[in-house]
Design a protein around this motif. Structure first.
Motif, PDB file in Angstrom:
ATOM      1  N   GLY A 111      36.682  43.660   5.652  1.00  0.00           N
ATOM      2  CA  GLY A 111      36.267  44.590   6.699  1.00  0.00           C
ATOM      3  C   GLY A 111      34.761  44.595   6.846  1.00  0.00           C
ATOM      4  O   GLY A 111      34.142  45.624   7.076  1.00  0.00           O
ATOM      5  N   ALA A 112      34.169  43.384   6.683  1.00  0.00           N
ATOM      6  CA  ALA A 112      32.710  43.263   6.712  1.00  0.00           C
ATOM      7  C   ALA A 112      32.312  41.867   7.173  1.00  0.00           C
ATOM      8  O   ALA A 112      33.090  40.918   7.096  1.00  0.00           O
ATOM      9  CB  ALA A 112      32.128  43.526   5.321  1.00  0.00           C
ATOM     10  N   TYR A 113      31.067  41.767   7.647  1.00  0.00           N
ATOM     11  CA  TYR A 113      30.481  40.465   7.940  1.00  0.00           C
ATOM     12  C   TYR A 113      30.053  39.829   6.623  1.00  0.00           C
ATOM     13  O   TYR A 113      29.674  40.531   5.679  1.00  0.00           O
ATOM     14  CB  TYR A 113      29.245  40.617   8.833  1.00  0.00           C
ATOM     15  CG  TYR A 113      29.534  41.162  10.208  1.00  0.00           C
ATOM     16  CD1 TYR A 113      30.037  40.344  11.221  1.00  0.00           C
ATOM     17  CD2 TYR A 113      29.291  42.496  10.505  1.00  0.00           C
ATOM     18  CE1 TYR A 113      30.290  40.845  12.485  1.00  0.00           C
ATOM     19  CE2 TYR A 113      29.542  43.006  11.772  1.00  0.00           C
ATOM     20  CZ  TYR A 113      30.038  42.174  12.758  1.00  0.00           C
ATOM     21  OH  TYR A 113      30.290  42.674  14.004  1.00  0.00           O
ATOM     22  N   LYS A 114      30.095  38.497   6.560  1.00  0.00           N
ATOM     23  CA  LYS A 114      29.548  37.749   5.427  1.00  0.00           C
ATOM     24  C   LYS A 114      28.413  36.893   5.954  1.00  0.00           C
ATOM     25  O   LYS A 114      28.519  36.318   7.032  1.00  0.00           O
ATOM     26  CB  LYS A 114      30.638  36.887   4.783  1.00  0.00           C
ATOM     27  CG  LYS A 114      31.678  37.729   4.053  1.00  0.00           C
ATOM     28  CD  LYS A 114      32.866  36.927   3.607  1.00  0.00           C
ATOM     29  CE  LYS A 114      32.556  36.041   2.453  1.00  0.00           C
ATOM     30  NZ  LYS A 114      33.748  35.355   1.923  1.00  0.00           N
ATOM     31  N   SER A 115      27.345  36.814   5.189  1.00  0.00           N
ATOM     32  CA  SER A 115      26.144  36.115   5.637  1.00  0.00           C
ATOM     33  C   SER A 115      25.718  35.057   4.624  1.00  0.00           C
ATOM     34  O   SER A 115      25.765  35.306   3.410  1.00  0.00           O
ATOM     35  CB  SER A 115      25.018  37.145   5.823  1.00  0.00           C
ATOM     36  OG  SER A 115      23.808  36.520   6.141  1.00  0.00           O
ATOM     37  N   TYR A 116      25.313  33.902   5.158  1.00  0.00           N
ATOM     38  CA  TYR A 116      24.780  32.808   4.342  1.00  0.00           C
ATOM     39  C   TYR A 116      23.451  32.383   4.947  1.00  0.00           C
ATOM     40  O   TYR A 116      23.307  32.340   6.177  1.00  0.00           O
ATOM     41  CB  TYR A 116      25.752  31.615   4.337  1.00  0.00           C
ATOM     42  CG  TYR A 116      27.098  31.999   3.801  1.00  0.00           C
ATOM     43  CD1 TYR A 116      27.376  31.912   2.451  1.00  0.00           C
ATOM     44  CD2 TYR A 116      28.086  32.486   4.650  1.00  0.00           C
ATOM     45  CE1 TYR A 116      28.609  32.297   1.947  1.00  0.00           C
ATOM     46  CE2 TYR A 116      29.325  32.881   4.154  1.00  0.00           C
ATOM     47  CZ  TYR A 116      29.569  32.780   2.810  1.00  0.00           C
ATOM     48  OH  TYR A 116      30.787  33.162   2.315  1.00  0.00           O
ATOM     49  N   TRP A 117      22.489  32.051   4.104  1.00  0.00           N
ATOM     50  CA  TRP A 117      21.160  31.688   4.595  1.00  0.00           C
ATOM     51  C   TRP A 117      20.635  30.479   3.834  1.00  0.00           C
ATOM     52  O   TRP A 117      20.703  30.425   2.608  1.00  0.00           O
ATOM     53  CB  TRP A 117      20.197  32.867   4.422  1.00  0.00           C
ATOM     54  CG  TRP A 117      18.848  32.596   4.978  1.00  0.00           C
ATOM     55  CD1 TRP A 117      17.705  32.337   4.266  1.00  0.00           C
ATOM     56  CD2 TRP A 117      18.466  32.517   6.354  1.00  0.00           C
ATOM     57  NE1 TRP A 117      16.648  32.120   5.119  1.00  0.00           N
ATOM     58  CE2 TRP A 117      17.094  32.225   6.408  1.00  0.00           C
ATOM     59  CE3 TRP A 117      19.171  32.667   7.556  1.00  0.00           C
ATOM     60  CZ2 TRP A 117      16.403  32.084   7.615  1.00  0.00           C
ATOM     61  CZ3 TRP A 117      18.478  32.529   8.742  1.00  0.00           C
ATOM     62  CH2 TRP A 117      17.114  32.243   8.763  1.00  0.00           C
ATOM     63  N   CYS A 118      20.126  29.502   4.578  1.00  0.00           N
ATOM     64  CA  CYS A 118      19.499  28.305   4.022  1.00  0.00           C
ATOM     65  C   CYS A 118      18.089  28.240   4.595  1.00  0.00           C
ATOM     66  O   CYS A 118      17.901  28.480   5.787  1.00  0.00           O
ATOM     67  CB  CYS A 118      20.250  27.039   4.446  1.00  0.00           C
ATOM     68  SG  CYS A 118      22.017  27.066   4.100  1.00  0.00           S
ATOM     69  N   ASP A 119      17.093  27.922   3.740  1.00  0.00           N
ATOM     70  CA  ASP A 119      15.750  27.810   4.299  1.00  0.00           C
ATOM     71  C   ASP A 119      14.859  26.887   3.491  1.00  0.00           C
ATOM     72  O   ASP A 119      15.237  26.408   2.427  1.00  0.00           O
ATOM     73  CB  ASP A 119      15.108  29.189   4.500  1.00  0.00           C
ATOM     74  CG  ASP A 119      14.765  29.910   3.215  1.00  0.00           C
ATOM     75  OD1 ASP A 119      14.201  29.293   2.289  1.00  0.00           O
ATOM     76  OD2 ASP A 119      15.054  31.109   3.143  1.00  0.00           O
ATOM     77  N   SER A 120      13.692  26.654   4.039  1.00  0.00           N
ATOM     78  CA  SER A 120      12.740  25.704   3.474  1.00  0.00           C
ATOM     79  C   SER A 120      11.975  26.261   2.279  1.00  0.00           C
ATOM     80  O   SER A 120      11.178  25.551   1.680  1.00  0.00           O
ATOM     81  CB  SER A 120      11.749  25.261   4.564  1.00  0.00           C
ATOM     82  OG  SER A 120      11.078  26.393   5.103  1.00  0.00           O
ATOM     83  N   MET A 121      12.201  27.511   1.891  1.00  0.00           N
ATOM     84  CA  MET A 121      11.505  28.099   0.755  1.00  0.00           C
ATOM     85  C   MET A 121      12.446  28.545  -0.356  1.00  0.00           C
ATOM     86  O   MET A 121      11.999  29.002  -1.397  1.00  0.00           O
ATOM     87  CB  MET A 121      10.664  29.288   1.224  1.00  0.00           C
ATOM     88  CG  MET A 121       9.568  28.888   2.184  1.00  0.00           C
ATOM     89  SD  MET A 121       8.608  30.298   2.753  1.00  0.00           S
ATOM     90  CE  MET A 121       7.469  30.447   1.395  1.00  0.00           C
ATOM     91  N   SER A 122      13.743  28.432  -0.148  1.00  0.00           N
ATOM     92  CA  SER A 122      14.716  28.873  -1.150  1.00  0.00           C
ATOM     93  C   SER A 122      14.888  27.801  -2.219  1.00  0.00           C
ATOM     94  O   SER A 122      15.181  26.650  -1.886  1.00  0.00           O
ATOM     95  CB  SER A 122      16.059  29.159  -0.477  1.00  0.00           C
ATOM     96  OG  SER A 122      17.019  29.497  -1.446  1.00  0.00           O
ATOM     97  N   PRO A 123      14.724  28.163  -3.496  1.00  0.00           N
ATOM     98  CA  PRO A 123      14.864  27.156  -4.558  1.00  0.00           C
ATOM     99  C   PRO A 123      16.219  26.458  -4.553  1.00  0.00           C
ATOM    100  O   PRO A 123      16.314  25.281  -4.878  1.00  0.00           O
ATOM    101  CB  PRO A 123      14.696  27.971  -5.845  1.00  0.00           C
ATOM    102  CG  PRO A 123      13.993  29.209  -5.441  1.00  0.00           C
ATOM    103  CD  PRO A 123      14.386  29.482  -4.016  1.00  0.00           C
ATOM    104  N   SER A 124      17.285  27.162  -4.178  1.00  0.00           N
ATOM    105  CA  SER A 124      18.609  26.542  -4.184  1.00  0.00           C
ATOM    106  C   SER A 124      18.994  25.955  -2.833  1.00  0.00           C
ATOM    107  O   SER A 124      20.057  25.378  -2.694  1.00  0.00           O
ATOM    108  CB  SER A 124      19.655  27.581  -4.603  1.00  0.00           C
ATOM    109  OG  SER A 124      19.710  28.614  -3.649  1.00  0.00           O
ATOM    110  N   GLY A 125      18.136  26.124  -1.835  1.00  0.00           N
ATOM    111  CA  GLY A 125      18.447  25.610  -0.501  1.00  0.00           C
ATOM    112  C   GLY A 125      19.213  26.606   0.337  1.00  0.00           C
ATOM    113  O   GLY A 125      18.838  26.898   1.457  1.00  0.00           O
ATOM    114  N   CYS A 126      20.306  27.141  -0.208  1.00  0.00           N
ATOM    115  CA  CYS A 126      21.140  28.110   0.513  1.00  0.00           C
ATOM    116  C   CYS A 126      21.578  29.220  -0.435  1.00  0.00           C
ATOM    117  O   CYS A 126      21.747  28.980  -1.627  1.00  0.00           O
ATOM    118  CB  CYS A 126      22.390  27.440   1.082  1.00  0.00           C
ATOM    119  SG  CYS A 126      22.057  26.172   2.298  1.00  0.00           S
TER     120      CYS A 126
END
Length: 180
Positions: A111-126
């Motif tokens: 009953g919620a949104y799920k969010s994933y984020w990938c970026d150029s500064m994240s040590p794990s990438g995503c």
């Protein structure tokens, strides 16, 4: 070379499996529709955010990062079948160039949104960025993320003042309660 050959075989095997499935369902009648429709929650999110947005960003100082400002563009578009919302973000400023990609989907079980984020500064990438819900007129995501050092910190992302031409986005890390 070997990987390419495997991929071709895999694609052909999938095509043949699909053909076999078509033949078997043709005997039994019309095939069931495999197309899912976007949930009302995803339709609402897409209606609000789809399009290109100019960004003016302000960054407060935190571990290893100085305070500063950036400007950029965030583009939101429906994901495959409208079942998700994809954000592509690019900015430049006091922290240098930054690029990110986010995906939000609706999880009916939670009953919620799920969010994933990938970026150029994240040590794990995503990183999975947690779950989100509407709190009145505000969209609020809470979760945990590793911003380096292997330690998860609480995060809170809040979309406020949502209008057809603008919105405010705040991200809190560590102590996720906004300071006055």
């Amino acid at each position: 070379v070997r990987a390419n050959a495997w991929m071709v075989k895999q694609a052909l095997a999938q095509e043949k499996k699909g053909e076999a499935q078509k033949k078997s369902t043709a005997k039994e009648g019309a095939p069931p529709s495999m197309t899912l429709k976007p949930s009302p929650e995803m339709e609402k999110l897409t209606r609000i955010f789809a399009g290109a947005w100019s960004t003016a960003e302000r960054h407060e100082a935190m571990d290893g990062f100085p305070a500063g400002q950036s400007q950029g563009v965030s583009s939101f578009r429906p994901g495959p079948g409208g079942l998700s919302l994809v954000e592509e973000h690019k900015s430049a400023g006091s922290m240098g160039r930054f690029a990110g990609l986010g995906v939000v989907s609706w999880d009916p079980k939670l009953g919620a949104y799920k969010s994933y984020w990938c970026d150029s500064m994240s040590p794990s990438g995503c990183e999975p960025m947690g779950t989100g819900r509407w709190e009145g007129e505000n969209l609020v995501f809470t979760g945990e993320a590793d911003f380096g050092g292997g330690k998860k910190v609480p995060t809170k992302e809040v979309y406020t003042d949502i209008k057809p031409t603008a919105f405010t986005f705040n991200m809190y890390m560590g102590d996720t309660s906004p300071s006055a």
